[in-house]
Motif scaffolding. Sequence first.
Motif, PDB file in Angstrom:
ATOM      1  N   THR A   1       7.022  -3.821 113.701  1.00 35.55           N
ATOM      2  CA  THR A   1       7.354  -3.423 114.998  1.00 35.55           C
ATOM      3  C   THR A   1       8.717  -3.216 115.216  1.00 35.55           C
ATOM      4  O   THR A   1       9.661  -3.559 114.523  1.00 35.55           O
ATOM      5  N   HIS A   2       9.279  -2.503 116.481  1.00 35.39           N
ATOM      6  CA  HIS A   2      10.649  -2.723 116.721  1.00 35.39           C
ATOM      7  C   HIS A   2      10.817  -3.421 118.251  1.00 35.39           C
ATOM      8  O   HIS A   2      11.877  -3.204 118.823  1.00 35.39           O
ATOM      9  N   ASP A   3       9.628  -3.925 118.709  1.00 39.66           N
ATOM     10  CA  ASP A   3       9.576  -4.517 119.857  1.00 39.66           C
ATOM     11  C   ASP A   3       9.820  -5.931 119.607  1.00 39.66           C
ATOM     12  O   ASP A   3       8.887  -6.647 119.210  1.00 39.66           O
ATOM     13  N   VAL A   4      11.061  -6.599 120.170  1.00 40.87           N
ATOM     14  CA  VAL A   4      11.559  -7.643 119.805  1.00 40.87           C
ATOM     15  C   VAL A   4      10.631  -9.002 120.299  1.00 40.87           C
ATOM     16  O   VAL A   4      10.037  -9.875 119.755  1.00 40.87           O
TER      17      VAL A   4
ATOM     18  N   HIS B   1      13.044 -17.428 124.510  1.00 39.43           N
ATOM     19  CA  HIS B   1      13.871 -16.547 125.057  1.00 39.43           C
ATOM     20  C   HIS B   1      15.065 -16.567 124.308  1.00 39.43           C
ATOM     21  O   HIS B   1      15.761 -15.494 123.911  1.00 39.43           O
ATOM     22  N   ALA B   2      15.557 -17.689 123.769  1.00 44.36           N
ATOM     23  CA  ALA B   2      16.703 -17.795 122.869  1.00 44.36           C
ATOM     24  C   ALA B   2      16.511 -17.083 121.416  1.00 44.36           C
ATOM     25  O   ALA B   2      17.195 -16.608 120.874  1.00 44.36           O
ATOM     26  N   LEU B   3      15.313 -17.219 121.054  1.00 40.23           N
ATOM     27  CA  LEU B   3      14.935 -16.537 119.850  1.00 40.23           C
ATOM     28  C   LEU B   3      15.109 -15.066 119.964  1.00 40.23           C
ATOM     29  O   LEU B   3      15.488 -14.302 119.188  1.00 40.23           O
TER      30      LEU B   3
ATOM     31  N   SER C   1       5.710 -10.630 111.254  1.00 38.70           N
ATOM     32  CA  SER C   1       6.139  -9.334 111.607  1.00 38.70           C
ATOM     33  C   SER C   1       7.316  -8.962 110.694  1.00 38.70           C
ATOM     34  O   SER C   1       8.164  -9.702 110.231  1.00 38.70           O
ATOM     35  N   ILE C   2       7.633  -7.459 110.826  1.00 42.37           N
ATOM     36  CA  ILE C   2       8.631  -6.929 110.079  1.00 42.37           C
ATOM     37  C   ILE C   2       9.219  -6.279 111.147  1.00 42.37           C
ATOM     38  O   ILE C   2       8.452  -5.139 111.894  1.00 42.37           O
TER      39      ILE C   2
ATOM     40  N   ALA D   1       7.166  -9.105 118.452  1.00 42.96           N
ATOM     41  CA  ALA D   1       7.322  -9.910 117.187  1.00 42.96           C
ATOM     42  C   ALA D   1       7.281 -11.410 117.795  1.00 42.96           C
ATOM     43  O   ALA D   1       6.797 -12.083 116.980  1.00 42.96           O
ATOM     44  N   VAL D   2       8.114 -11.818 118.580  1.00 44.42           N
ATOM     45  CA  VAL D   2       8.030 -13.275 118.831  1.00 44.42           C
ATOM     46  C   VAL D   2       7.061 -13.610 119.314  1.00 44.42           C
ATOM     47  O   VAL D   2       6.662 -15.249 119.006  1.00 44.42           O
ATOM     48  N   ALA D   3       6.356 -12.881 120.318  1.00 44.12           N
ATOM     49  CA  ALA D   3       5.016 -13.456 120.994  1.00 44.12           C
ATOM     50  C   ALA D   3       4.033 -13.639 119.779  1.00 44.12           C
ATOM     51  O   ALA D   3       3.236 -14.536 120.054  1.00 44.12           O
ATOM     52  N   LEU D   4       3.911 -12.905 119.127  1.00 43.90           N
ATOM     53  CA  LEU D   4       2.638 -12.773 118.028  1.00 43.90           C
ATOM     54  C   LEU D   4       2.934 -13.585 116.622  1.00 43.90           C
ATOM     55  O   LEU D   4       1.761 -13.959 116.120  1.00 43.90           O
ATOM     56  N   SER D   5       3.947 -13.665 116.321  1.00 47.45           N
ATOM     57  CA  SER D   5       4.177 -14.147 114.708  1.00 47.45           C
ATOM     58  C   SER D   5       4.492 -15.329 114.350  1.00 47.45           C
ATOM     59  O   SER D   5       4.724 -16.131 115.465  1.00 47.45           O
TER      60      SER D   5
END
Lengths: 251, 262
Positions: free
Chosen positions: A188-191, A233-235, A33-34, A194-198
């Motif tokens: 994406t700009h949705d943090v 969550h931490a990420l 992800s970017i 990005a964390v869920a998929l990458s």
Amino acid sequence: MSVLSMQQVGITLGDRSVLDDISLHIEQGEFVSILGPSGAGKSTIFRLLTGALRHDRGTITCDGLPLDQSPHGFAFMPQRDALMPWRRILDNVTLGLEVRGMPRKVARAQVQPLLAEFGLSGFERHYPAQLSGGMRQRAALLRTIVQARPVQLLDEPFGALDALTRTQMQTWFEARWQAARWTTLLVTHDVREAVALSDRIYVLSPRPARVIAEIQVPDARPRLGRPASADAHALEAHLLDILLNRTGDQS
Amino acid sequence: MQHLVPRRPGGGLARGVPAVLSVVSTFVIWEIYVRLSGISPLVLPAPSRVLDQMVLNSAFLWDNTLPTVKATLAGFALSLTIAFALSIVLDFMPRIRRALFPIFVVSQTLPLVAIAPLVVLWFGFELTPKILLVALVTFFPMLVALVDGYESTDEEIQALLRSMGATRATVFRAARLPSAMPYFFAGLRISVTYAVVATIFAEYVGARAGLGIVILNAKNSFRPDLVLAAVVISSALTLILFALTALLQKLVLGWREAGGGQ
């Protein structure tokens, strides 16, 4: 060898430097992800890759070849679904194959078995306006996937959906991705997304964009459809911190 | 962008009732007025008299309707062909568009009253001047509609096609042309209402036969009933052409009617 590699890529449009220094790479089967603030130039990267723009500096290689020698390495899914309202869903999905010169009949036969997997069976003959936002997005994704290009470029594919549909789509997408392992570059700009998929996340600075962080996401899949782990969550908190404060990394 | 082009008003018998009522009552009031006032039919003939004359002179009117229909259709076909071909050229060559567009705009400012006699003078009393005048009048709305329609194409759809490796010609065929269709039909509806009127005017200026000649001769021999008979026929022709475009639109733009479900 990386499927896609960008080395110190920069571009200036008019007198505005849009991309300053972008270096990134994607490996076969990887989900990258970017992540960046709005207007950072995320979509500009995709415009370079799809040939709509040419970079001024740096090198881009696809499977080791310079970009202009491997022109069709990417299948692109734009922000809004960009389905043609005058084409039925089936004909929208086969668009990329038809553009490449495949006879319509052959293209349809190739797409047919995938419709069920994408939750579109029974809707082949419908027009896009007759479908829900989530279905339209799945059709747009299928149109991208059937092109069978080495890399899928997804430009905020779930950004236009309502929150509930977006969560459903992300969960569905994760399952599909786990099964197929498409090499994917997501903007994406949705943090959280990005964390869920990458597998890996590049964080961009505001314009002119530079890569200010590269972060591995080690969490086991599937990650969606159950409570997020403490690590996740931490990420997320860490990424938000980078995006909001850009601490230290600013030169 | 589609909301800029109004949808064709839906069918349904109920929706047509007010229109029929207003038209019928206009004729009824007209008829009553003529009968009660005793006004001379040389000034204002009653609708019933116009109808009688249409029946009495049906062969004569028919003979003069055919040339008008012929000229209208030929002129309109020519105009449609040129507008379509030219719109494609202009879309691919923006420079030519900038060079030629002012000329097309000026062509629309020419008063028909002045141009028609000249065209008849140059091309004679046969079919040619009528075809040219119809084409001159109807071509511009269709051309502008097409050119604007191409421009209305969703940028994201075009970017998508280019990312698939589409050539400029493919982008045109797959995206720009279909995007222009709603606009084209808006232009077509305007053009089609001008077409019959333009033919009749061209005939009025100089022809051997046609509804324009019927109107001219009837006026000169103080026969307002025959003038009105020709007017009724010309209105009917326009309405038929209008209905045909609506039918064609329904066939081509079926996807717009299907939209909005669920």
